[in-house]
Design a protein around this motif. Sequence first.
Motif, PDB file in Angstrom:
ATOM      1  N   SER A   1       0.829  -1.176   0.000  1.00 56.78           N
ATOM      2  CA  SER A   1       0.126  -0.078  -0.005  1.00 56.78           C
ATOM      3  C   SER A   1       0.893   1.213   0.017  1.00 56.78           C
ATOM      4  O   SER A   1       1.954   1.156   0.469  1.00 56.78           O
ATOM      5  CB  SER A   1      -0.857   0.084   1.365  1.00 56.78           C
ATOM      6  N   TYR A   2       0.290   2.235  -0.572  1.00 61.50           N
ATOM      7  CA  TYR A   2       0.778   3.811  -0.406  1.00 61.50           C
ATOM      8  C   TYR A   2       2.201   3.686  -1.019  1.00 61.50           C
ATOM      9  O   TYR A   2       3.310   4.081  -0.679  1.00 61.50           O
ATOM     10  CB  TYR A   2       0.760   4.154   0.847  1.00 61.50           C
ATOM     11  N   ASN A   3       2.183   3.130  -2.297  1.00 64.17           N
ATOM     12  CA  ASN A   3       3.339   3.550  -3.440  1.00 64.17           C
ATOM     13  C   ASN A   3       2.831   4.119  -4.464  1.00 64.17           C
ATOM     14  O   ASN A   3       1.623   4.684  -4.406  1.00 64.17           O
ATOM     15  CB  ASN A   3       3.905   1.974  -3.745  1.00 64.17           C
ATOM     16  N   ASN A   4       3.440   3.807  -5.901  1.00 66.83           N
ATOM     17  CA  ASN A   4       3.218   4.385  -7.074  1.00 66.83           C
ATOM     18  C   ASN A   4       2.911   3.446  -8.090  1.00 66.83           C
ATOM     19  O   ASN A   4       3.077   3.763  -9.141  1.00 66.83           O
ATOM     20  CB  ASN A   4       4.010   5.457  -7.534  1.00 66.83           C
ATOM     21  N   LEU A   5       2.330   2.319  -7.491  1.00 60.78           N
ATOM     22  CA  LEU A   5       2.068   1.051  -8.510  1.00 60.78           C
ATOM     23  C   LEU A   5       0.903   1.446  -9.524  1.00 60.78           C
ATOM     24  O   LEU A   5      -0.009   2.177  -8.962  1.00 60.78           O
ATOM     25  CB  LEU A   5       2.074   0.011  -7.648  1.00 60.78           C
ATOM     26  N   THR A   6       1.222   0.910 -10.673  1.00 62.63           N
ATOM     27  CA  THR A   6       0.174   1.069 -11.597  1.00 62.63           C
ATOM     28  C   THR A   6       0.130  -0.189 -12.402  1.00 62.63           C
ATOM     29  O   THR A   6       0.293  -1.122 -12.000  1.00 62.63           O
ATOM     30  CB  THR A   6       0.813   2.095 -12.684  1.00 62.63           C
ATOM     31  N   GLY A   7      -1.160  -0.203 -13.343  1.00 67.18           N
ATOM     32  CA  GLY A   7      -1.658  -1.256 -14.163  1.00 67.18           C
ATOM     33  C   GLY A   7      -2.670  -2.155 -13.225  1.00 67.18           C
ATOM     34  O   GLY A   7      -3.120  -1.645 -12.139  1.00 67.18           O
TER      35      GLY A   7
ATOM     36  N   ALA B   1      -3.843  -0.583  -1.083  1.00 64.74           N
ATOM     37  CA  ALA B   1      -4.560   0.800  -1.039  1.00 64.74           C
ATOM     38  C   ALA B   1      -3.560   1.782  -1.316  1.00 64.74           C
ATOM     39  O   ALA B   1      -2.171   1.892  -1.187  1.00 64.74           O
ATOM     40  CB  ALA B   1      -5.090   1.183   0.308  1.00 64.74           C
ATOM     41  N   GLY B   2      -4.053   2.809  -1.921  1.00 59.54           N
ATOM     42  CA  GLY B   2      -3.090   4.314  -2.037  1.00 59.54           C
ATOM     43  C   GLY B   2      -2.163   4.159  -3.129  1.00 59.54           C
ATOM     44  O   GLY B   2      -1.040   4.341  -3.234  1.00 59.54           O
TER      45      GLY B   2
ATOM     46  N   GLN C   1      -1.913   3.681  -7.873  1.00 58.53           N
ATOM     47  CA  GLN C   1      -2.630   4.180  -8.827  1.00 58.53           C
ATOM     48  C   GLN C   1      -3.200   3.004  -9.722  1.00 58.53           C
ATOM     49  O   GLN C   1      -3.049   3.070 -11.116  1.00 58.53           O
ATOM     50  CB  GLN C   1      -1.892   4.952  -9.530  1.00 58.53           C
ATOM     51  N   LEU C   2      -3.342   1.890  -9.305  1.00 65.01           N
ATOM     52  CA  LEU C   2      -3.847   0.549  -9.897  1.00 65.01           C
ATOM     53  C   LEU C   2      -5.169   0.764 -10.634  1.00 65.01           C
ATOM     54  O   LEU C   2      -6.100   1.504 -10.336  1.00 65.01           O
ATOM     55  CB  LEU C   2      -4.058  -0.397  -8.821  1.00 65.01           C
ATOM     56  N   SER C   3      -5.384   0.254 -11.814  1.00 68.31           N
ATOM     57  CA  SER C   3      -6.589   0.641 -12.736  1.00 68.31           C
ATOM     58  C   SER C   3      -7.109  -0.772 -13.078  1.00 68.31           C
ATOM     59  O   SER C   3      -6.348  -1.972 -12.918  1.00 68.31           O
ATOM     60  CB  SER C   3      -6.134   1.247 -13.800  1.00 68.31           C
ATOM     61  N   GLY C   4      -7.998  -0.794 -13.906  1.00 63.85           N
ATOM     62  CA  GLY C   4      -8.642  -2.020 -14.392  1.00 63.85           C
ATOM     63  C   GLY C   4      -9.729  -2.527 -13.312  1.00 63.85           C
ATOM     64  O   GLY C   4      -9.890  -1.951 -12.271  1.00 63.85           O
ATOM     65  N   GLU C   5     -10.054  -3.797 -13.851  1.00 64.21           N
ATOM     66  CA  GLU C   5     -11.168  -4.368 -12.838  1.00 64.21           C
ATOM     67  C   GLU C   5     -10.620  -4.998 -11.813  1.00 64.21           C
ATOM     68  O   GLU C   5      -9.370  -5.876 -11.780  1.00 64.21           O
ATOM     69  CB  GLU C   5     -11.983  -5.070 -13.792  1.00 64.21           C
ATOM     70  N   ILE C   6     -11.313  -5.234 -10.687  1.00 64.90           N
ATOM     71  CA  ILE C   6     -10.563  -6.608  -9.669  1.00 64.90           C
ATOM     72  C   ILE C   6     -10.935  -7.798 -10.217  1.00 64.90           C
ATOM     73  O   ILE C   6     -11.991  -8.283 -10.721  1.00 64.90           O
ATOM     74  CB  ILE C   6     -11.762  -6.172  -8.466  1.00 64.90           C
ATOM     75  N   PRO C   7      -9.802  -8.727 -10.469  1.00 62.33           N
ATOM     76  CA  PRO C   7      -9.733  -9.883 -10.667  1.00 62.33           C
ATOM     77  C   PRO C   7     -10.468 -10.906 -10.001  1.00 62.33           C
ATOM     78  O   PRO C   7     -10.517 -10.746  -8.821  1.00 62.33           O
ATOM     79  CB  PRO C   7      -8.220 -10.288 -10.849  1.00 62.33           C
ATOM     80  N   LYS C   8     -11.413 -11.471 -10.902  1.00 63.87           N
ATOM     81  CA  LYS C   8     -12.380 -12.635  -9.871  1.00 63.87           C
ATOM     82  C   LYS C   8     -11.400 -13.598  -9.328  1.00 63.87           C
ATOM     83  O   LYS C   8     -12.128 -14.351  -8.286  1.00 63.87           O
ATOM     84  CB  LYS C   8     -13.388 -13.149 -11.083  1.00 63.87           C
ATOM     85  N   GLU C   9     -10.304 -13.762  -9.842  1.00 67.52           N
ATOM     86  CA  GLU C   9      -9.488 -14.887  -9.008  1.00 67.52           C
ATOM     87  C   GLU C   9      -9.180 -14.942  -7.632  1.00 67.52           C
ATOM     88  O   GLU C   9      -8.962 -15.524  -6.903  1.00 67.52           O
ATOM     89  CB  GLU C   9      -8.257 -15.068  -9.899  1.00 67.52           C
TER      90      GLU C   9
ATOM     91  N   LEU D   1      -8.350  -2.195  -0.843  1.00 67.66           N
ATOM     92  CA  LEU D   1      -7.909  -1.846  -2.351  1.00 67.66           C
ATOM     93  C   LEU D   1      -8.456  -0.020  -2.599  1.00 67.66           C
ATOM     94  O   LEU D   1      -8.555   0.448  -3.517  1.00 67.66           O
ATOM     95  CB  LEU D   1      -8.736  -2.382  -3.390  1.00 67.66           C
ATOM     96  N   ALA D   2      -8.448   0.516  -1.504  1.00 67.39           N
ATOM     97  CA  ALA D   2      -9.126   1.700  -1.357  1.00 67.39           C
ATOM     98  C   ALA D   2      -7.911   2.629  -2.051  1.00 67.39           C
ATOM     99  O   ALA D   2      -6.641   2.485  -2.061  1.00 67.39           O
ATOM    100  CB  ALA D   2      -9.367   2.203  -0.081  1.00 67.39           C
ATOM    101  N   ALA D   3      -8.658   3.941  -2.544  1.00 70.17           N
ATOM    102  CA  ALA D   3      -7.718   5.144  -3.252  1.00 70.17           C
ATOM    103  C   ALA D   3      -6.857   4.374  -4.394  1.00 70.17           C
ATOM    104  O   ALA D   3      -5.599   4.756  -4.249  1.00 70.17           O
ATOM    105  CB  ALA D   3      -6.761   5.521  -2.005  1.00 70.17           C
ATOM    106  N   ASN D   4      -7.551   3.864  -5.140  1.00 70.11           N
ATOM    107  CA  ASN D   4      -6.975   3.494  -6.436  1.00 70.11           C
ATOM    108  C   ASN D   4      -7.785   3.870  -7.615  1.00 70.11           C
ATOM    109  O   ASN D   4      -8.708   4.845  -7.584  1.00 70.11           O
ATOM    110  CB  ASN D   4      -6.782   2.059  -6.408  1.00 70.11           C
ATOM    111  N   ARG D   5      -7.449   3.650  -8.834  1.00 66.07           N
ATOM    112  CA  ARG D   5      -8.399   3.781 -10.203  1.00 66.07           C
ATOM    113  C   ARG D   5      -8.907   2.688 -10.643  1.00 66.07           C
ATOM    114  O   ARG D   5      -9.064   2.490 -11.761  1.00 66.07           O
ATOM    115  CB  ARG D   5      -7.426   4.671 -10.999  1.00 66.07           C
ATOM    116  N   LEU D   6      -9.426   1.770  -9.874  1.00 63.40           N
ATOM    117  CA  LEU D   6     -10.132   0.518 -10.139  1.00 63.40           C
ATOM    118  C   LEU D   6     -11.541   0.862 -10.920  1.00 63.40           C
ATOM    119  O   LEU D   6     -12.272   1.926 -10.532  1.00 63.40           O
ATOM    120  CB  LEU D   6     -10.297  -0.445  -9.039  1.00 63.40           C
ATOM    121  N   SER D   7     -11.973   0.028 -11.669  1.00 63.22           N
ATOM    122  CA  SER D   7     -13.125   0.591 -12.471  1.00 63.22           C
ATOM    123  C   SER D   7     -14.195  -0.778 -12.634  1.00 63.22           C
ATOM    124  O   SER D   7     -13.428  -2.092 -12.255  1.00 63.22           O
ATOM    125  CB  SER D   7     -12.955   1.057 -13.694  1.00 63.22           C
TER     126      SER D   7
END
Length: 565
Positions: free
Chosen positions: A423-429, A447-448, A450-458, A470-476
Amino acid sequence: MSRLHHHHLLQLMCSLLISAELVSGTTGGDDMAVLIQLKAFLRAHNQINRGAYDGWPEASPSPCGSWRGVGCDADGRVSSLDLSSSSISGPLFGNFSGLSGLVRLDLSDNSIAGELPADLDRCVGLQHLNLSYNLISGALGVPSLTKLRTLDVSRNRLEGEVVVVSGNFNFLGACDDLVVLNVSGNSLGGDIAGLLGNCPRLRYVDLSMNGFTGRVTQGIASLAQFSAAENRLSGTVPPGVFPERCGLQSLDLSGNRLSGSFPDSVSNCPGLTYLSLSGNGFGGQIPAGVGAIPGLETLILGSNSFDREMPLSLTNCTALRYLDISGNGFGGEVQGLFAKLESLTHLILHSNSYTGGIVSSGILGLPKLAMLDLSLNRFSGKLPTEVTSMASIKYLVLAENTFSGQIPAAYGQIAQLQVLDLSYNNLTGGIPADVGSLSSLLVLMLAGNQLSGEIPKEIGNCTSLLWLNLAANRLSGQIPPEIAGVGRDPSPTFARNQKDAAELEIGTGKCPSVVRWIPLGYPGFNYVESEMSWKDCRSLEDRILKGYGCQGTCCQDKYHPWFLQ
């Protein structure tokens, strides 16, 4: 005359036997009457939840052997009473002295409130008294209990100053037989100087979490265990505190106001296995004398101002398992000496200013390392994939740095992983679907970033996962319905952890990991966290990882503060 003499002698002997039986029967009856009185007292003050005492069969001829928690001596006298963890609330019973043969009394882990009754001081035969983990308040005073070997009143609300009067404790009187003294977790005060030199058999002392003042004195060297953690001790620790033939096995001076260099004379304590100096103002080099203690297992030096240079003598500590040198302001590369400590299972280096060296230091090659905490530093670049080759790693905490790039899919191959905190890094993808392979994972903190995309069902395949943030990301997208299946069976992971007798400490300090797991905005936790001691935090982490208080399907209700926004 001889026959007459023998006849009278026989009559006298019979009379003595009958009298003895009557006395014994009467005394036993008196004990039983007191216990019945105690049962009625406890039932009156505990209308709903009651302990085993509620089932004491009053019609039985004797409480010995059939009354749970009651122990008797060879003469049928009640000698021990164990009512620990019996859901007792209200005031303390006021007639324990009626059990005149009482040697051991354990009332620990209840909710007994109010002050100590004067009657307790009349139990002059007591050798073991345990009132720990209650709500007892007021002054501590049992000056007549001069036969005590064990006194444990820890985790109550006792207050007042502890001083030495005429060579004895003001609250205890003579302490010639005292072996164990635990007054931790109260509001007691006074200067600790002189507290330890007047009890010749004293071996185990815990004064932690109080308001004691003064300096560390030479008397501790005669003890096996001494803890004065989280008090107000000040000044330096002089070399004379550790004379030759020092008998200490455990020493905890954490959370005080001590300063200066810690003396190398600690090497005079060859039996030392636990040493904690965290949360003080110690400076200079880490004492090289520590390296002369080959049996040392735990060394906690966090939150001080020790020099960055590590003494080479540390490599002589071939039994060292737990090393915490967090919060000392180290910068630059992680020191390579750590990689030579091949017995390490826990390496805690959070809250420094490291910028690199995770791989080059060699620490990822430590063969037994289960816990690595590098959070709250200045590491940058991509997350190290080399951690996937760590055969024993269970707890990996890389939070609050400036790591960037994607989470390596290979992290899903760390089969034993139970805590992954990025949490609280600058991770992306995106979140790699491979995380779903981590069947032992209890905590996933992303959390915290810049992760994006959908939450994997796995992730729904993580059968032990109970803490997901998973709070404070860019998930969709939508939350996949498979997520509802996480944590459906954490029992195997908990069972493995419960086999470990030692506390599973994620870190020292005021709950640095748990604060990330449960944000301070979560209802009620900000207050709870502010009231917890360092010891409470360690205990909380241990209970979470071992699943205590979590049984069956209720685990998801107890431990599921998901944060997905």
